[in-house]
Design a protein around this motif. Structure first.
Motif, short mmCIF file in Angstrom:
data_model
loop_
_atom_site.label_atom_id
_atom_site.label_comp_id
_atom_site.label_asym_id
_atom_site.label_seq_id
_atom_site.Cartn_x
_atom_site.Cartn_y
_atom_site.Cartn_z
N GLU A 15 0.67 -1.33 -0.03
CA GLU A 15 0.05 0.07 0.09
C GLU A 15 0.63 1.19 -0.13
N GLU A 16 2.14 1.21 0.87
CA GLU A 16 3.03 2.42 0.84
C GLU A 16 3.74 2.56 -0.49
N ASN A 17 3.96 1.57 -1.06
CA ASN A 17 4.70 1.28 -2.28
C ASN A 17 4.21 0.28 -3.33
N PRO A 18 3.42 0.84 -4.06
CA PRO A 18 2.68 -0.33 -5.07
C PRO A 18 3.62 -0.94 -5.85
N PHE A 19 4.76 -0.45 -6.23
CA PHE A 19 5.64 -0.97 -7.34
C PHE A 19 6.68 -1.44 -6.71
N VAL A 20 6.70 -2.06 -5.45
CA VAL A 20 7.49 -2.86 -4.94
C VAL A 20 7.43 -4.34 -5.48
N THR A 21 8.72 -4.81 -5.88
CA THR A 21 8.55 -6.28 -6.62
C THR A 21 8.65 -7.48 -5.54
N ASP A 22 8.20 -8.62 -6.06
CA ASP A 22 7.90 -9.67 -5.24
C ASP A 22 9.46 -10.21 -4.78
N GLU A 23 10.47 -10.06 -5.70
CA GLU A 23 11.72 -10.23 -5.27
C GLU A 23 12.27 -9.36 -4.04
N ASP A 24 11.76 -7.98 -3.88
CA ASP A 24 12.19 -7.29 -3.01
C ASP A 24 11.65 -7.43 -1.66
N LEU A 25 10.26 -7.76 -1.83
CA LEU A 25 9.44 -8.34 -0.45
C LEU A 25 10.04 -9.81 -0.05
N SER A 26 10.49 -10.50 -0.79
CA SER A 26 11.00 -11.91 -0.47
C SER A 26 12.25 -11.60 0.52
N LYS A 27 13.11 -10.54 0.16
CA LYS A 27 14.18 -10.34 0.66
C LYS A 27 13.86 -9.51 1.85
N HIS A 28 12.92 -8.64 1.84
CA HIS A 28 12.46 -8.07 3.07
C HIS A 28 11.83 -8.90 4.23
N PHE A 29 11.14 -10.11 3.76
CA PHE A 29 10.51 -10.88 4.83
C PHE A 29 11.47 -12.10 5.01
N GLU A 30 12.49 -12.31 4.11
CA GLU A 30 13.36 -13.55 4.07
C GLU A 30 12.66 -14.74 3.97
N VAL A 31 11.86 -14.67 2.90
CA VAL A 31 11.16 -15.97 2.55
C VAL A 31 11.20 -16.24 1.21
N ARG A 37 4.15 -14.77 -3.37
CA ARG A 37 3.26 -14.63 -4.41
C ARG A 37 1.83 -15.25 -3.57
N LEU A 38 2.25 -16.55 -2.86
CA LEU A 38 0.93 -17.12 -2.47
C LEU A 38 0.29 -16.27 -1.20
N ASP A 39 1.13 -15.37 -0.56
CA ASP A 39 0.89 -14.56 0.46
C ASP A 39 -0.13 -13.38 -0.34
N ARG A 40 0.29 -13.08 -1.39
CA ARG A 40 -0.47 -11.96 -2.31
C ARG A 40 -1.84 -12.52 -2.76
N LEU A 41 -1.81 -13.65 -3.24
CA LEU A 41 -3.07 -14.32 -3.59
C LEU A 41 -3.96 -14.48 -2.58
N GLU A 42 -3.47 -14.84 -1.18
CA GLU A 42 -4.80 -15.17 -0.27
C GLU A 42 -5.16 -13.68 0.18
N CYS A 43 -4.26 -12.64 0.01
CA CYS A 43 -4.73 -11.57 0.43
C CYS A 43 -5.45 -10.67 -0.39
N GLY A 44 -5.48 -11.23 -1.96
CA GLY A 44 -6.23 -10.57 -2.79
C GLY A 44 -5.63 -9.34 -3.69
N ILE A 45 -4.27 -9.27 -3.36
CA ILE A 45 -3.24 -8.40 -3.80
C ILE A 45 -2.64 -8.76 -5.09
N PRO A 46 -3.02 -7.89 -6.33
CA PRO A 46 -2.60 -8.33 -7.72
C PRO A 46 -0.97 -8.30 -7.96
#
Length: 192
Positions: A15-31, A37-46
């Motif tokens: 929501e703060e940065n809609p342009f963040v990539t899945d790769e950046d998010l995986s590094k941030h959360f260390e997953v 991708r599964l988390d996004r799908l479950e939350c309904g985030i495109p």
């Protein structure tokens, strides 16, 4: 971190940065990227591409006067008419020379020029002259971010100078100056 908490934080980050990539998010959360991708799908985030399209559609609908949404090369993600604009263009295999994999210059020029036209607060704006310099090669898979800034206006001649820089990551790949002709006389408009 528990899954529910990660998903809540994921939603807030996107929501703060809609342009963040899945790769950046995986590094941030260390997953893994797949977990994101599964988390996004479950939350309904495109996915990122759909989020970009949503922002671009909203931006184009409310702001741009001089072009139709199908005439802009790349996706406009931010614009303040007669001031500044930002667009994103994802280079694919269709945009590069087969022999060396380098992006064809006319695609990059088109992104820069269409952003220079779009930033104009006028129903019809035309490019009179441009000076463009290609600094580094761009390849398929690169994301090109164009930033346009209105530098100078000459009311008497109805001309506006727009500077546009294209970057891949933090690397400047193209820089240009576009001299734009505006059909509306700003002095006349300001008096009304």
């Amino acid at each position: 971190m528990p899954k529910k908490e990660r998903q809540l934080r994921l939603g807030k980050l996107i929501e703060e940065n809609p342009f963040v990539t899945d790769e950046d998010l995986s590094k941030h959360f260390e997953v893994s990227v797949q977990t994101i991708r599964l988390d996004r799908l479950e939350c309904g985030i495109p996915e990122l591409r759909k989020r970009l399209k949503q922002v671009a559609t909203q931006t184009m609908a409310g702001e741009v006067k001089s072009l139709g949404s199908d005439e802009v090369i790349g996706d406009i993600i931010d614009i303040k008419l007669d001031a500044r604009a930002i667009s994103i263009f994802d280079v694919t295999a269709d945009h590069v020379f087969q022999r060396n994999g380098i992006a064809r210059g006319h695609h990059l020029f088109a992104q820069a020029n269409s952003l220079a036209v779009a930033v104009m607060d006028d129903d019809l704006a035309l490019t009179v002259k441009s000076n463009i310099e290609f600094l580094k090669p761009v390849k398929a898979g690169d994301r090109v971010v164009a930033r346009a800034e209105v530098i100078k206006e000459t009311v008497k001649e109805k001309r506006t100078l727009v500077k546009v820089d294209l970057t891949v990551g933090d690397v400047l790949v193209v820089t240009g100056q576009f001299y734009m002709y505006r059909t509306t006389d700003k002095k006349q408009e300001d008096k009304q």
